[in-house]
Scaffold this motif. Structure first.
Motif, PDB file in Angstrom:
ATOM      1  N   GLN A 212       0.839  -1.193   0.000  1.00 43.20           N
ATOM      2  CA  GLN A 212       0.000   0.000   0.000  1.00 43.20           C
ATOM      3  C   GLN A 212       0.880   1.251   0.000  1.00 43.20           C
ATOM      4  O   GLN A 212       2.092   1.175   0.201  1.00 43.20           O
ATOM      5  CB  GLN A 212      -0.946  -0.009   1.200  1.00 43.20           C
ATOM      6  N   TYR A 213       0.231   2.423  -0.221  1.00 42.28           N
ATOM      7  CA  TYR A 213       0.975   3.672  -0.371  1.00 42.28           C
ATOM      8  C   TYR A 213       0.265   4.806   0.353  1.00 42.28           C
ATOM      9  O   TYR A 213      -0.938   4.745   0.617  1.00 42.28           O
ATOM     10  CB  TYR A 213       1.140   4.022  -1.858  1.00 42.28           C
ATOM     11  N   PHE A 214       1.042   5.844   0.645  1.00 46.99           N
ATOM     12  CA  PHE A 214       0.543   7.025   1.351  1.00 46.99           C
ATOM     13  C   PHE A 214       0.665   8.218   0.402  1.00 46.99           C
ATOM     14  O   PHE A 214       1.754   8.521  -0.099  1.00 46.99           O
ATOM     15  CB  PHE A 214       1.384   7.260   2.613  1.00 46.99           C
ATOM     16  N   PHE A 215      -0.465   8.905   0.181  1.00 50.43           N
ATOM     17  CA  PHE A 215      -0.515  10.012  -0.769  1.00 50.43           C
ATOM     18  C   PHE A 215      -0.887  11.320  -0.075  1.00 50.43           C
ATOM     19  O   PHE A 215      -1.664  11.324   0.887  1.00 50.43           O
ATOM     20  CB  PHE A 215      -1.557   9.736  -1.867  1.00 50.43           C
ATOM     21  N   MET A 216      -0.344  12.426  -0.607  1.00 50.40           N
ATOM     22  CA  MET A 216      -0.711  13.751  -0.124  1.00 50.40           C
ATOM     23  C   MET A 216      -0.827  14.706  -1.299  1.00 50.40           C
ATOM     24  O   MET A 216      -0.182  14.526  -2.336  1.00 50.40           O
ATOM     25  CB  MET A 216       0.331  14.279   0.878  1.00 50.40           C
ATOM     26  N   GLY A 217      -1.663  15.753  -1.124  1.00 52.73           N
ATOM     27  CA  GLY A 217      -1.746  16.815  -2.111  1.00 52.73           C
ATOM     28  C   GLY A 217      -0.688  17.864  -1.837  1.00 52.73           C
ATOM     29  O   GLY A 217      -0.295  18.097  -0.690  1.00 52.73           O
ATOM     30  N   ASP A 218      -0.208  18.526  -2.891  1.00 51.78           N
ATOM     31  CA  ASP A 218       0.802  19.580  -2.714  1.00 51.78           C
ATOM     32  C   ASP A 218       0.200  20.821  -2.055  1.00 51.78           C
ATOM     33  O   ASP A 218       0.916  21.585  -1.402  1.00 51.78           O
ATOM     34  CB  ASP A 218       1.407  19.965  -4.067  1.00 51.78           C
ATOM     35  N   ASN A 219      -1.093  21.052  -2.233  1.00 49.08           N
ATOM     36  CA  ASN A 219      -1.797  22.150  -1.564  1.00 49.08           C
ATOM     37  C   ASN A 219      -2.247  21.617  -0.201  1.00 49.08           C
ATOM     38  O   ASN A 219      -3.376  21.178  -0.021  1.00 49.08           O
ATOM     39  CB  ASN A 219      -2.985  22.594  -2.415  1.00 49.08           C
ATOM     40  N   ARG A 220      -1.342  21.633   0.747  1.00 48.69           N
ATOM     41  CA  ARG A 220      -1.457  20.821   1.953  1.00 48.69           C
ATOM     42  C   ARG A 220      -2.684  21.118   2.808  1.00 48.69           C
ATOM     43  O   ARG A 220      -3.176  20.233   3.509  1.00 48.69           O
ATOM     44  CB  ARG A 220      -0.179  20.989   2.803  1.00 48.69           C
ATOM     45  N   ASP A 221      -3.193  22.340   2.794  1.00 42.98           N
ATOM     46  CA  ASP A 221      -4.349  22.669   3.625  1.00 42.98           C
ATOM     47  C   ASP A 221      -5.674  22.532   2.876  1.00 42.98           C
ATOM     48  O   ASP A 221      -6.723  22.889   3.404  1.00 42.98           O
ATOM     49  CB  ASP A 221      -4.228  24.107   4.159  1.00 42.98           C
ATOM     50  N   ASP A 222      -5.629  22.045   1.645  1.00 41.25           N
ATOM     51  CA  ASP A 222      -6.850  21.938   0.839  1.00 41.25           C
ATOM     52  C   ASP A 222      -6.834  20.635   0.054  1.00 41.25           C
ATOM     53  O   ASP A 222      -7.043  20.615  -1.157  1.00 41.25           O
ATOM     54  CB  ASP A 222      -6.957  23.143  -0.105  1.00 41.25           C
ATOM     55  N   SER A 223      -6.571  19.533   0.748  1.00 37.39           N
ATOM     56  CA  SER A 223      -6.447  18.244   0.082  1.00 37.39           C
ATOM     57  C   SER A 223      -7.006  17.127   0.951  1.00 37.39           C
ATOM     58  O   SER A 223      -6.641  16.992   2.120  1.00 37.39           O
ATOM     59  CB  SER A 223      -4.966  17.959  -0.230  1.00 37.39           C
ATOM     60  N   GLU A 224      -7.880  16.327   0.367  1.00 40.83           N
ATOM     61  CA  GLU A 224      -8.340  15.096   1.011  1.00 40.83           C
ATOM     62  C   GLU A 224      -7.347  14.000   0.625  1.00 40.83           C
ATOM     63  O   GLU A 224      -7.299  13.582  -0.530  1.00 40.83           O
ATOM     64  CB  GLU A 224      -9.746  14.718   0.543  1.00 40.83           C
ATOM     65  N   ASP A 225      -6.564  13.533   1.577  1.00 40.76           N
ATOM     66  CA  ASP A 225      -5.518  12.581   1.235  1.00 40.76           C
ATOM     67  C   ASP A 225      -5.329  11.562   2.351  1.00 40.76           C
ATOM     68  O   ASP A 225      -6.212  11.381   3.206  1.00 40.76           O
ATOM     69  CB  ASP A 225      -4.217  13.310   0.880  1.00 40.76           C
ATOM     70  N   SER A 226      -4.179  10.893   2.363  1.00 43.55           N
ATOM     71  CA  SER A 226      -3.967   9.772   3.287  1.00 43.55           C
ATOM     72  C   SER A 226      -3.841  10.186   4.743  1.00 43.55           C
ATOM     73  O   SER A 226      -3.797   9.323   5.624  1.00 43.55           O
ATOM     74  CB  SER A 226      -2.727   8.978   2.865  1.00 43.55           C
ATOM     75  N   ARG A 227      -3.778  11.486   5.022  1.00 40.05           N
ATOM     76  CA  ARG A 227      -3.772  11.937   6.417  1.00 40.05           C
ATOM     77  C   ARG A 227      -5.119  11.692   7.084  1.00 40.05           C
ATOM     78  O   ARG A 227      -5.225  11.719   8.317  1.00 40.05           O
ATOM     79  CB  ARG A 227      -3.425  13.423   6.479  1.00 40.05           C
ATOM     80  N   PHE A 228      -6.148  11.455   6.278  1.00 38.73           N
ATOM     81  CA  PHE A 228      -7.499  11.214   6.802  1.00 38.73           C
ATOM     82  C   PHE A 228      -7.843   9.742   6.581  1.00 38.73           C
ATOM     83  O   PHE A 228      -7.965   9.287   5.441  1.00 38.73           O
ATOM     84  CB  PHE A 228      -8.509  12.102   6.075  1.00 38.73           C
ATOM     85  N   PRO A 229      -7.997   8.953   7.649  1.00 35.32           N
ATOM     86  CA  PRO A 229      -8.236   7.512   7.490  1.00 35.32           C
ATOM     87  C   PRO A 229      -9.604   7.218   6.875  1.00 35.32           C
ATOM     88  O   PRO A 229     -10.538   8.016   6.967  1.00 35.32           O
ATOM     89  CB  PRO A 229      -8.153   6.993   8.932  1.00 35.32           C
TER      90      PRO A 229
END
Length: 275
Positions: A212-229
């Motif tokens: 599995q992998y962990f993803f993030m958006g470059d616009n860190r405060d406006d991204s639904e990504d792997s920081r949210f389970p």
């Protein structure tokens, strides 16, 4: 004479139908095996990708899974594939299109965590395997505060309140990731910051499971990504079979609600490499 004309018309219609069918089959094979068009609908990857960027996703980059076929879903796929065929490993820093594991829609984010990595945000700084990434300050990212793209999304600004037509600012830094192996140079890209947000700027440690992998958006405060389970309705970790392909180059870009609004085209982004 009339019968001959009728047969000729029937033959013409048959040939037209054959041509259309063959064209659709060729387009389907091309889209399945080689490149899939993707239109950027949101600002989660600014400033790497802007709303209205149009690109082709390289589907050969990581091999093929059941989600490589168009119209695939968790319950049905025209591609009866188990796992991945001709599989290749993605690299940290790749910008990847993948199928959301629970929402059945395509997302595009940056690959941050590989299997076994420990990922954590501490005071807005990305930490990988216990080490903070390198950051270099850059001039703020500027854009006009106005509706963007077909959905008419309005950007968030670090200098809010900003009226429509005003200059919207976001803090910008260049982030350098560690390499995929010890001693290898890492990839660099810009990230944006809008505000101090305890929830996304300070997280627990996420240990990426095998496969599995962990993803993030470059616009860190406006991204639904792997920081949210996923248990909280977010993205969570993404299994390898959900990867669709790698974004390599922006082909076309339009800032307006339609690509036909030629006065909104961003000519400086045509054929721009995705870093």
């Amino acid at each position: 004479m009339a019968k001959a004309k009728a047969k000729k018309n029937e033959g013409g219609i048959t040939e037209t139908i054959k041509t259309i069918v063959w064209a659709l089959l060729i387009a389907g094979v091309f889209r399945t095996l080689f490149f899939q068009p993707f239109w950027i609908p949101s600002g989660s990857m600014k400033d790497t990708l802007l709303v209205g960027d149009f690109l082709f996703v390289n589907k050969m980059a990581y091999g093929y899974s059941r989600y490589s076929c168009p119209f695939s879903s968790p319950t049905f796929s025209p591609c009866p594939i188990e796992g991945r065929l001709f599989s290749s490993e993605p690299e940290r820093g790749d910008v990847v299109v993948f199928r959301h594991p629970t929402q059945n829609v395509d997302f595009i984010k940056r690959l941050i965590g590989l299997p076994g990595d420990r990922i954590q945000m501490i005071n807005g700084v990305l930490n990988i395997n216990g080490e903070p990434v390198q950051l270099q300050d850059r001039p703020p990212f500027e854009e006009v505060k106005e509706p963007q793209g077909p959905q008419g999304l309005t950007p968030r600004c670090a200098n809010d309140p900003v009226g429509f037509g005003g200059i919207c600012l976001k803090g910008r830094q260049t982030e350098t990731l560690p390499g995929n192996a010890p001693g290898e140079p890492g990839r660099s890209h810009d990230i944006l910051n809008i505000s101090d947000n305890w929830i996304v700027d300070n997280t627990p440690v996420f240990t990426v499971p095998e496969g599995q992998y962990f993803f993030m958006g470059d616009n860190r405060d406006d991204s639904e990504d792997s920081r949210f389970p996923q248990s909280a309705g977010g993205l969570g970790f993404v299994p390898k079979e959900y990867l669709v392909g790698r974004a390599d180059r922006v082909i076309f870009s339009s800032a307006g609600r339609s690509l036909f609004y030629f006065w909104t085209w961003r000519a400086d982004r045509f054929f721009k490499a995705v870093d």
